[in-house]
Design an enzyme around this catalytic site. Structure first.
Site, mmCIF file in Angstrom:
data_model
loop_
_atom_site.group_PDB
_atom_site.id
_atom_site.type_symbol
_atom_site.label_atom_id
_atom_site.label_comp_id
_atom_site.label_asym_id
_atom_site.label_seq_id
_atom_site.Cartn_x
_atom_site.Cartn_y
_atom_site.Cartn_z
ATOM 1 N N CYS A 70 -2.182 7.133 -9.627
ATOM 2 C CA CYS A 70 -3.523 7.579 -9.962
ATOM 3 C C CYS A 70 -4.181 8.572 -8.983
ATOM 4 C CB CYS A 70 -4.442 6.377 -10.554
ATOM 5 S SG CYS A 70 -5.033 5.459 -9.120
ATOM 6 N N GLY A 73 -4.175 6.195 -6.048
ATOM 7 C CA GLY A 73 -3.342 5.157 -5.982
ATOM 8 C C GLY A 73 -3.666 3.787 -6.116
ATOM 9 N N HIS A 103 10.028 -5.246 3.723
ATOM 10 C CA HIS A 103 9.134 -6.359 4.110
ATOM 11 C C HIS A 103 8.303 -6.976 2.837
ATOM 12 C CE1 HIS A 103 8.495 -5.046 8.725
ATOM 13 N NE2 HIS A 103 9.840 -5.019 8.117
ATOM 14 N N ARG A 137 12.538 -13.885 7.201
ATOM 15 C CA ARG A 137 11.087 -14.438 7.537
ATOM 16 C C ARG A 137 10.314 -13.735 6.180
ATOM 17 N NH1 ARG A 137 11.967 -10.094 10.684
ATOM 18 N NH2 ARG A 137 10.162 -8.778 11.329
#
Ligand code: RB5
Length: 149
Positions: A70, A73, A103, A137
């Site tokens: 958009c 965003g 991540h 992790r």
């Protein structure tokens, strides 16, 4: 390495329609395949109408990765992230595109069509699609994202 035979759903509002056309044009010529959910003109529309169809495909596991655009965003990302199996990351540079995969295991890239260079956006999408989740992790953290009842 991303399998270019996979179909990538893509959706945008009027603020992202030019970038969408640019991405589909360049990346199709590089061998990628798209399911273009619109919009198809610069007439003013409501971004959720073009983001839900992409997010639903990802949420249901019918496609692995999607692209939403958009003007900023932001609204696109907010809409897509209502789906429990969607992790949409708003990206504006190559590092963000890489990190949201490494991540956050993002499965949708949200782009700000009015605030990003179009050639950089092409690079961002390729980095996004070709970067693996690091796991470790980050699995624990991603698993804690869902709403606590
Ligand atoms: C449309 O003018 C604009 O509000 C939309 O593209 C987006 O930026 C919303 O988050």
């Amino acid at each position: 390495m991303f399998d270019k035979n996979q179909v990538i759903p893509i959706g945008a509002d009027h603020g992202g329609v030019k970038l969408k056309a640019y991405l589909v044009g360049i990346l199709t010529s590089k061998g990628y395949h798209f399911d273009d959910k619109g919009t198809y003109s610069e007439a003013s529309v409501d971004y959720p109408d073009f983001i839900h169809p992409v997010a639903k495909l990802i949420n249901e596991g019918r496609c692995d990765f999607g692209i939403i655009i958009c003007g900023s965003g932001q609204g696109a990302a907010m809409t897509a992230n209502k789906y429990p199996n969607v992790r949409a990351g708003l990206c504006w540079d190559l590092e963000q595109a890489k990190l949201t995969r490494q991540h956050n295991n993002a499965n949708i890239i949200s782009l700000p069509g009015r605030f990003v260079d179009f050639n950089l956006a092409v690079e961002m999408v390729e980095v996004f699609l070709n970067t693996d989740f690091e796991g470790g992790r980050h699995i624990i953290r991603v698993n804690k994202i869902p709403v606590i009842q």
